[in-house]
Structure formats: C-alpha cells, structure tokens
Design a protein around this motif. Structure first.
Motif, PDB file in Angstrom:
ATOM      1  N   ARG A 282       0.829  -1.259   0.082  1.00  0.00           N
ATOM      2  CA  ARG A 282      -0.029  -0.185  -0.006  1.00  0.00           C
ATOM      3  C   ARG A 282       0.902   1.077   0.050  1.00  0.00           C
ATOM      4  O   ARG A 282       0.616   2.317  -0.674  1.00  0.00           O
ATOM      5  CB  ARG A 282      -0.708  -0.055   1.344  1.00  0.00           C
ATOM      6  CG  ARG A 282      -1.717   1.102   1.225  1.00  0.00           C
ATOM      7  CD  ARG A 282      -3.092   0.909   0.459  1.00  0.00           C
ATOM      8  NE  ARG A 282      -4.015   1.864   0.462  1.00  0.00           N
ATOM      9  CZ  ARG A 282      -5.346   1.754  -0.399  1.00  0.00           C
ATOM     10  NH1 ARG A 282      -5.383   1.012  -1.120  1.00  0.00           N
ATOM     11  NH2 ARG A 282      -6.012   2.787  -0.017  1.00  0.00           N
ATOM     12  N   THR A 283       1.988   1.204   0.882  1.00  0.00           N
ATOM     13  CA  THR A 283       2.774   2.557   0.868  1.00  0.00           C
ATOM     14  C   THR A 283       3.732   2.488  -0.276  1.00  0.00           C
ATOM     15  O   THR A 283       4.050   3.584  -0.609  1.00  0.00           O
ATOM     16  CB  THR A 283       3.725   2.547   2.112  1.00  0.00           C
ATOM     17  OG1 THR A 283       4.444   1.111   2.135  1.00  0.00           O
ATOM     18  CG2 THR A 283       2.575   2.631   3.274  1.00  0.00           C
ATOM     19  N   ALA A 284       4.085   1.466  -1.070  1.00  0.00           N
ATOM     20  CA  ALA A 284       4.930   1.521  -2.068  1.00  0.00           C
ATOM     21  C   ALA A 284       4.496   2.495  -3.382  1.00  0.00           C
ATOM     22  O   ALA A 284       5.306   3.033  -3.917  1.00  0.00           O
ATOM     23  CB  ALA A 284       5.072  -0.027  -2.624  1.00  0.00           C
ATOM     24  N   ARG A 285       3.200   2.786  -3.500  1.00  0.00           N
ATOM     25  CA  ARG A 285       2.682   3.761  -4.533  1.00  0.00           C
ATOM     26  C   ARG A 285       3.392   5.089  -4.153  1.00  0.00           C
ATOM     27  O   ARG A 285       3.305   5.862  -5.101  1.00  0.00           O
ATOM     28  CB  ARG A 285       1.140   3.543  -4.587  1.00  0.00           C
ATOM     29  CG  ARG A 285       0.338   2.335  -4.642  1.00  0.00           C
ATOM     30  CD  ARG A 285      -0.877   2.712  -4.421  1.00  0.00           C
ATOM     31  NE  ARG A 285      -1.798   1.346  -4.516  1.00  0.00           N
ATOM     32  CZ  ARG A 285      -2.894   1.362  -4.319  1.00  0.00           C
ATOM     33  NH1 ARG A 285      -3.868   2.579  -3.906  1.00  0.00           N
ATOM     34  NH2 ARG A 285      -3.434   0.212  -4.177  1.00  0.00           N
ATOM     35  N   ARG A 286       3.656   5.404  -3.174  1.00  0.00           N
ATOM     36  CA  ARG A 286       4.135   6.484  -2.863  1.00  0.00           C
ATOM     37  C   ARG A 286       5.793   6.797  -2.834  1.00  0.00           C
ATOM     38  O   ARG A 286       6.142   7.953  -3.128  1.00  0.00           O
ATOM     39  CB  ARG A 286       3.882   7.085  -1.383  1.00  0.00           C
ATOM     40  CG  ARG A 286       2.519   7.065  -0.974  1.00  0.00           C
ATOM     41  CD  ARG A 286       2.123   7.568   0.444  1.00  0.00           C
ATOM     42  NE  ARG A 286       0.622   7.709   0.776  1.00  0.00           N
ATOM     43  CZ  ARG A 286       0.231   7.915   2.168  1.00  0.00           C
ATOM     44  NH1 ARG A 286       0.997   8.469   2.916  1.00  0.00           N
ATOM     45  NH2 ARG A 286      -1.070   7.993   2.031  1.00  0.00           N
TER      46      ARG A 286
END
Length: 295
Positions: A282-286
């Motif tokens: 989920r945080t990888a998109r940022r």
C-alpha cells in the motif's frame, strides 16, 4: 473451443500437471488440513476433538508467551530489516565506485550468504560468548563486554547483529541495479552542478526503489519466520526474551505435541505477515519508482 485449442489446452495441463499435483498434495492440501486442525484439540496421540475457536481465544487472551514472542518478532523485524537494507545500500554504493580489488571485495561481502545458516549460528555462538572474540575486542577499548546470549537486554541485539551478517545478498541485487542506471543521467546532473549526495538522492535512489521494495518484502517475510538462529543460539531464552513466533510454534507442535494449538498459531502468524505485506504494498505507491510509470 476448436480442436487445435483443445489439443493445446490438453498439452498445457499435461506439462503443468507435475506442479499442479505437487501444489495440491504438498501445499494446498496441508494448508486446508491445518485450518481444520487449528479448530481441534489434538495432541497427535488421540483423535482430534473439535473445539471451534478455543485455540485462537486462548492464544489471544490467555497465553502471555504468545504476546511476548509476537513483540520480540516485531522488534527483530523492525530493526533487522531496515538495518540490513541500509547496510546493503551503503556497501553497494561503495562497491559501485572504481577502486582497486573491487571484485575481491564483492566476493568477500557476498561470501557470508553462501555459508549455511546453522554453521553461521554456531560460529556466532562462539563469537558472542562471554569470553569470546567480540568481548575481547571491546576489552581493548576498556569496554566491559556483556553476556550477549545470557542477558535479556542484549540477546535481541545479538540476534540482530547476526542478521546483518547476511546483508551481502541485498548488496549484490542493489549493485546490479546500480550498474543498470544510465551514465547520461549523472553527466547531466554534473552539468547542472549537482553534488555526489544530490546525485545519489535524486538519481540513484529512485532507480533502486523497486529493488529496495523487493528486499523489504522478502526481508519482512524472512524476519517474521526467523527460526534457526533462535533455536541454535538461545532456544528462546533467557526467560523468553528471545522467543520468536516460529520457535514457539515449533515447541508447541513438536515438543509439547499441541498440534491444534500450533496450527492456530501458524495461521495467526500468516495473518500478521499478510497484513504487513499488504501495508508495504500500500505504501509502495508513494515511494517506489518504475521507469515505465508516469506519476
């Protein structure tokens, strides 16, 4: 489907059948069986007795060792994974420079990952002994060395120190990714007046984020499943200060023969790993950058 498509599908399933059969028999089947076993009271000597969610309730509300093992595993993963990634990135950046004996240094850094984990743990058991080489080195600087594996406050740092020993695997992957970064990007940055740090932060690091993300996921999964180091060095002691989830699962299943309880513990561990893996994705998109992706 046409006759040709049916024939192609038949050949596909024929060639894939060894993997499909192996997956169903050795992975999917045992997983389904373990779900049922986790809902039973079974000591492997008597027939399983269905108890519903009793094992899960007992784990979450009545077992203090479970919560201590869970905390120890969180602590180990939260420090060992970022530390290993940081050291791997630092070493890869050093080895990417044009220095003499570069290939020798690369080999020496990767070599510890080729040593079996059991052998590495046995070596560290001697190194971390109260009268071992590490405390001898600290004594040279007049620093009293602790009993690394015998004191509750030092046993987890000792296990984390052992985990850093295998940072060479991440180093090799990061170094390979660095070699694939076009040199033209650095030349353009130099023309614009960017220094070494700015080039690393604006060019090197974004290009490495997919490899860093891969190492992060694999490191998290491996850290939550740590077993051999704990079992060989401490067996969870002293006073469960180094007890982790998988060693606790192993003891419940194969020392106390609480198969139903151990199965429930394994599914809770699976849920924990799944949650943290999904959070990482989920945080990888940022922060994960792909060359073909436009943001």
């Amino acid at each position: 489907m046409s006759r040709l498509r049916r024939r192609e599908a038949l050949w596909f399933y024929l060639f894939a059948s060894p993997w499909i059969i192996g997956f169903v028999v050795f992975l999917l089947g045992p997983m389904i069986a373990s779900i049922y076993i986790s809902l039973t009271d079974w000591d492997s000597f008597t027939p399983p007795k269905f108890v519903g969610l009793e094992n899960y309730t007992r784990l979450l509300t009545e077992d203090p060792v479970f919560w201590k093992a869970l905390w120890n595993t969180f602590f180990y993963a939260a420090i060992s994974v970022p530390l290993g990634l940081g050291i791997g990135l630092w070493l890869a950046n050093l080895l990417n420079k044009q220095v003499r004996l570069r290939k020798v240094f690369r080999t020496l850094i990767y070599l510890p990952t080729l040593v079996p984990l059991v052998a590495t743990a046995m070596i560290f058991k001697m190194v971390l002994a109260p009268s071992g080489p590490l405390n001898d080195v600290l004594g040279v600087f007049s620093i009293p060395g602790p009993s690394w594996l015998l004191e509750s406050i030092w046993v987890k740092p000792a296990l984390i120190l052992l985990s850093v020993w295998g940072a060479g695997g991440a180093t090799v992957l990061l170094l390979a990714a660095m070699k694939g970064i076009p040199r033209e990007l650095y030349e353009a940055a130099e023309v614009d007046g960017a220094g070494a740090f700015r080039q690393f932060w604006s060019i090197t690091f974004p290009q490495l984020t997919p490899i860093i993300f891969f190492n992060l996921i694999m490191g998290l999964i491996g850290a939550f499943q740590v077993f051999s180091q704990v079992y060989i060095l401490t067996k969870g002691g002293p006073d469960n200060a180094s007890q982790m989830m998988v060693p606790l699962l192993f003891n419940e299943a194969f020392s106390f023969y609480h198969m139903g309880y151990a199965s429930a513990l394994s599914w809770l561990l699976f849920a924990v790993i799944l949650v943290f893996t999904l959070l990482a994705f989920r945080t990888a998109r940022r922060w994960v950058f792909y060359e073909t992706e436009v943001k």
